[in-house]
Design a protein around this motif. Sequence first.
Motif, PDB file in Angstrom:
ATOM      1  N   ARG A  49      44.250  36.965  30.767  1.00 48.17           N
ATOM      2  CA  ARG A  49      45.042  35.828  31.218  1.00 48.17           C
ATOM      3  C   ARG A  49      45.180  35.749  32.732  1.00 48.17           C
ATOM      4  NH1 ARG A  49      48.517  34.064  27.084  1.00 48.17           N
ATOM      5  NH2 ARG A  49      49.505  32.745  28.659  1.00 48.17           N
ATOM      6  N   LEU A  50      44.984  36.869  33.407  1.00 50.00           N
ATOM      7  CA  LEU A  50      45.063  36.843  34.861  1.00 50.00           C
ATOM      8  C   LEU A  50      43.698  36.522  35.457  1.00 50.00           C
ATOM      9  CD1 LEU A  50      47.386  39.921  35.475  1.00 50.00           C
ATOM     10  CD2 LEU A  50      48.004  37.500  35.490  1.00 50.00           C
ATOM     11  N   ARG A  51      43.678  36.237  36.748  1.00 52.81           N
ATOM     12  CA  ARG A  51      42.432  35.868  37.421  1.00 52.81           C
ATOM     13  C   ARG A  51      41.555  37.095  37.647  1.00 52.81           C
ATOM     14  NH1 ARG A  51      45.087  33.465  42.705  1.00 52.81           N
ATOM     15  NH2 ARG A  51      46.056  35.530  42.457  1.00 52.81           N
ATOM     16  N   LYS A  52      40.260  36.840  37.828  1.00 49.63           N
ATOM     17  CA  LYS A  52      39.333  37.932  38.106  1.00 49.63           C
ATOM     18  C   LYS A  52      39.663  38.613  39.433  1.00 49.63           C
ATOM     19  CE  LYS A  52      36.832  37.257  34.442  1.00 49.63           C
ATOM     20  NZ  LYS A  52      36.860  38.228  33.325  1.00 49.63           N
ATOM     21  N   THR A  53      40.288  37.881  40.336  1.00 45.83           N
ATOM     22  CA  THR A  53      40.614  38.441  41.650  1.00 45.83           C
ATOM     23  C   THR A  53      41.911  39.243  41.646  1.00 45.83           C
ATOM     24  OG1 THR A  53      41.668  36.326  42.212  1.00 45.83           O
ATOM     25  CG2 THR A  53      39.390  36.659  42.931  1.00 45.83           C
ATOM     26  N   ASP A  54      42.694  39.137  40.570  1.00 46.68           N
ATOM     27  CA  ASP A  54      43.948  39.886  40.497  1.00 46.68           C
ATOM     28  C   ASP A  54      43.661  41.367  40.249  1.00 46.68           C
ATOM     29  OD1 ASP A  54      45.404  37.567  40.882  1.00 46.68           O
ATOM     30  OD2 ASP A  54      45.587  37.157  38.737  1.00 46.68           O
ATOM     31  N   ILE A  55      44.515  42.219  40.760  1.00 48.67           N
ATOM     32  CA  ILE A  55      44.356  43.668  40.637  1.00 48.67           C
ATOM     33  C   ILE A  55      45.342  44.163  39.587  1.00 48.67           C
ATOM     34  CG2 ILE A  55      44.552  45.863  41.856  1.00 48.67           C
ATOM     35  CD1 ILE A  55      44.086  44.113  44.468  1.00 48.67           C
ATOM     36  N   ILE A  56      44.825  44.838  38.560  1.00 46.91           N
ATOM     37  CA  ILE A  56      45.667  45.315  37.473  1.00 46.91           C
ATOM     38  C   ILE A  56      45.457  46.809  37.311  1.00 46.91           C
ATOM     39  CG2 ILE A  56      46.417  44.878  35.098  1.00 46.91           C
ATOM     40  CD1 ILE A  56      44.563  42.413  35.112  1.00 46.91           C
ATOM     41  N   GLY A  57      46.541  47.577  37.317  1.00 44.83           N
ATOM     42  CA  GLY A  57      46.434  49.021  37.167  1.00 44.83           C
ATOM     43  C   GLY A  57      47.467  49.563  36.206  1.00 44.83           C
ATOM     44  N   GLU A 115      44.057  49.636  46.302  1.00 44.06           N
ATOM     45  CA  GLU A 115      43.740  48.212  46.301  1.00 44.06           C
ATOM     46  C   GLU A 115      44.946  47.382  46.738  1.00 44.06           C
ATOM     47  OE1 GLU A 115      40.798  46.766  45.827  1.00 44.06           O
ATOM     48  OE2 GLU A 115      39.940  48.779  45.728  1.00 44.06           O
ATOM     49  N   LEU A 116      46.125  47.798  46.350  1.00 44.76           N
ATOM     50  CA  LEU A 116      47.347  47.101  46.782  1.00 44.76           C
ATOM     51  C   LEU A 116      47.487  47.149  48.300  1.00 44.76           C
ATOM     52  CD1 LEU A 116      50.855  47.162  45.253  1.00 44.76           C
ATOM     53  CD2 LEU A 116      50.603  47.876  47.619  1.00 44.76           C
ATOM     54  N   ASN A 117      47.287  48.326  48.882  1.00 37.31           N
ATOM     55  CA  ASN A 117      47.405  48.454  50.344  1.00 37.31           C
ATOM     56  C   ASN A 117      46.317  47.654  51.057  1.00 37.31           C
ATOM     57  OD1 ASN A 117      49.670  50.157  50.357  1.00 37.31           O
ATOM     58  ND2 ASN A 117      48.401  51.956  49.954  1.00 37.31           N
ATOM     59  N   ARG A 118      45.142  47.582  50.432  1.00 40.11           N
ATOM     60  CA  ARG A 118      44.059  46.788  51.017  1.00 40.11           C
ATOM     61  C   ARG A 118      44.430  45.301  51.025  1.00 40.11           C
ATOM     62  NH1 ARG A 118      38.629  48.428  48.478  1.00 40.11           N
ATOM     63  NH2 ARG A 118      39.157  50.298  49.667  1.00 40.11           N
ATOM     64  N   VAL A 125      48.719  43.065  41.272  1.00 41.23           N
ATOM     65  CA  VAL A 125      48.714  42.432  42.596  1.00 41.23           C
ATOM     66  C   VAL A 125      48.026  41.078  42.444  1.00 41.23           C
ATOM     67  CG1 VAL A 125      48.004  42.600  45.003  1.00 41.23           C
ATOM     68  CG2 VAL A 125      48.596  44.680  43.725  1.00 41.23           C
ATOM     69  N   LEU A 126      48.697  40.018  42.863  1.00 45.99           N
ATOM     70  CA  LEU A 126      48.157  38.663  42.741  1.00 45.99           C
ATOM     71  C   LEU A 126      47.894  38.099  44.142  1.00 45.99           C
ATOM     72  CD1 LEU A 126      50.665  39.022  40.452  1.00 45.99           C
ATOM     73  CD2 LEU A 126      49.520  36.970  39.620  1.00 45.99           C
ATOM     74  N   PRO A 127      46.652  38.195  44.633  1.00 42.42           N
ATOM     75  CA  PRO A 127      46.331  37.691  45.978  1.00 42.42           C
ATOM     76  C   PRO A 127      46.487  36.179  46.054  1.00 42.42           C
ATOM     77  CG  PRO A 127      44.633  39.188  45.170  1.00 42.42           C
ATOM     78  CD  PRO A 127      45.498  38.849  44.005  1.00 42.42           C
TER      79      PRO A 127
END
Length: 550
Positions: free
Chosen positions: A455-463, A404-407, A473-475
């Motif tokens: 606390r982070l956004r739904k669009t943020d990627i958390i792993g 997801e980070l690379n994407r 990853v915070l787009p």
Amino acid sequence: MPQSPSSEVRRKLETLRNRFRDKTIREIEGLVASIFNASRHPGATEDLIAAYQLLHRLAGSAGTLGFTQLGEQARKLEIAIKPLADRVAAGADSEPVQLELKHLLAAGYESDIVGLGKFLGTVEPVSTQWHQPRPADADNTSVLLILEPDPALAEQILRGLALYGYRLRILSNGQAWSDSMDDVDLVIVRDVLLQDEGGHWLPRLHDHPVICFSEAHDFTTRYRLANLGVDACIDEPQDIPALADRIEQLLAEGLTTLTGRVMIVDDDSELLEHYRLVLTSGGLLVRAVGDPSRLLSELSEFRPDILLMDVQMGPYDGPVLARMLRFQAEWLSLPIIFFSSEEDRDLQLDVLARGGDDFVTKPVSDEFLLRTARIRCYRARQLGKLVSLDSLTGLLKHALAKTELNREYARSARTGHDSAVAMLDLDHFKQVNDSYGHGTGDMVIKALSNLLRHRLRKTDIIGRYGGEEFVIVLPECSLEKTVEVLEALSQDFARLVFNAGNEEFSVTFSAGVALLTAYESGEQAIEAADRALYQRKRAGRNGVTVASGD
């Protein structure tokens, strides 16, 4: 005045019924002509196959669209003509088939066929009782209702859960229950408030996930609480991280049962649109496919949780399509539910043996359709989590997080917007495990996971990157904003109090941040964030450091 959601759905369903009625009038006229033609001309017995297929389709679709009597009558006519249609399909001589058809018509089949259209005048009222649109929640913040008779304890719980970003209400007793509960997502209640089982507010517990504070462990008490609709019991409400973890589990489970991605394949346009409308109105994401030849491309693009498919669609056989899908490894685990008016259990089992997972007999009510889709989507997502999500935290596993980070790196490079990556690591975590045990260490990891997710956004990627280390990853987020968010999270996480036996303790985390597009690859960006993380560790921990050069 704008229409309510239910009124709008009802209007659309009525429009579909009118379309179905108009089309069916023409189809019945053609059906009568085909059967009479087959009885008079030996070379026209092939028309019996099309007649049977139309009756079979009406038997399944008419009831779903509200024409129950039409569907039942079509089913009787279908059963009567099926042996003749099967013989024609098998290549039998036309003369014996034509003779039997004449006998069938003379025995009352002719009047039944001619009178089939009269059943279009009998239709059930459109009902949208199944339609329960979920209220829009702009900030996606869950609302918790706390019923705790001890004001000091209630205030302590409120302060602790507020760190996770929840919105909270406190009531001192059951009689203070609000008339409006539409925006409440979960209820937390003390067991003593459940003693009055005649309380007028008690039935409302069944509409929400419920956590009960109770120190009683005997079977009778626990069974009574379960019977009242309680979903979880917690002994120590002061253990905020444990309480937050249970809240997270129940909310996630409730949300998952209401959502999902459904693909429907059916060549009956009215029925297909009816299914799509019902499932979409029920909160599901739906892709309707009327041409089975587009199935593979649509699947690759939409990637549904489940596939609903008719057994027979013109020249296409549903079980054959299912077998074809299983050729590809990525679709081996896709649940396929077949719809058909076929009532023969042996034939249903044969269909399942050829690639299906479930069989639903038409006609199907709107409520049953929605519940079936939701349950199946929920189970599919639960199984999917075993593959993609870390079992302890519910966050993305290492490999998928990097994918997801690379994407996002590729998307940022393409669009030119800023996106950031952060590496987080719990401070002195080995001491936590050594002092309090790995079970307590797991609770700390889960507490940070829940805090990040809320606390982070739904669009943020958390792993979960590994052990006590996390990647975020915070787009479309600047470095300055990323640092601001993580510093606030760091401060709030440090305020959480963990319990281990008779001891209380707190934990901090360190973070390193890098700008994705400042590097030549996503891999380089994550390495820069990792270096910044260890700079933070050497500088004293408990804070955020930006990668040098960003």
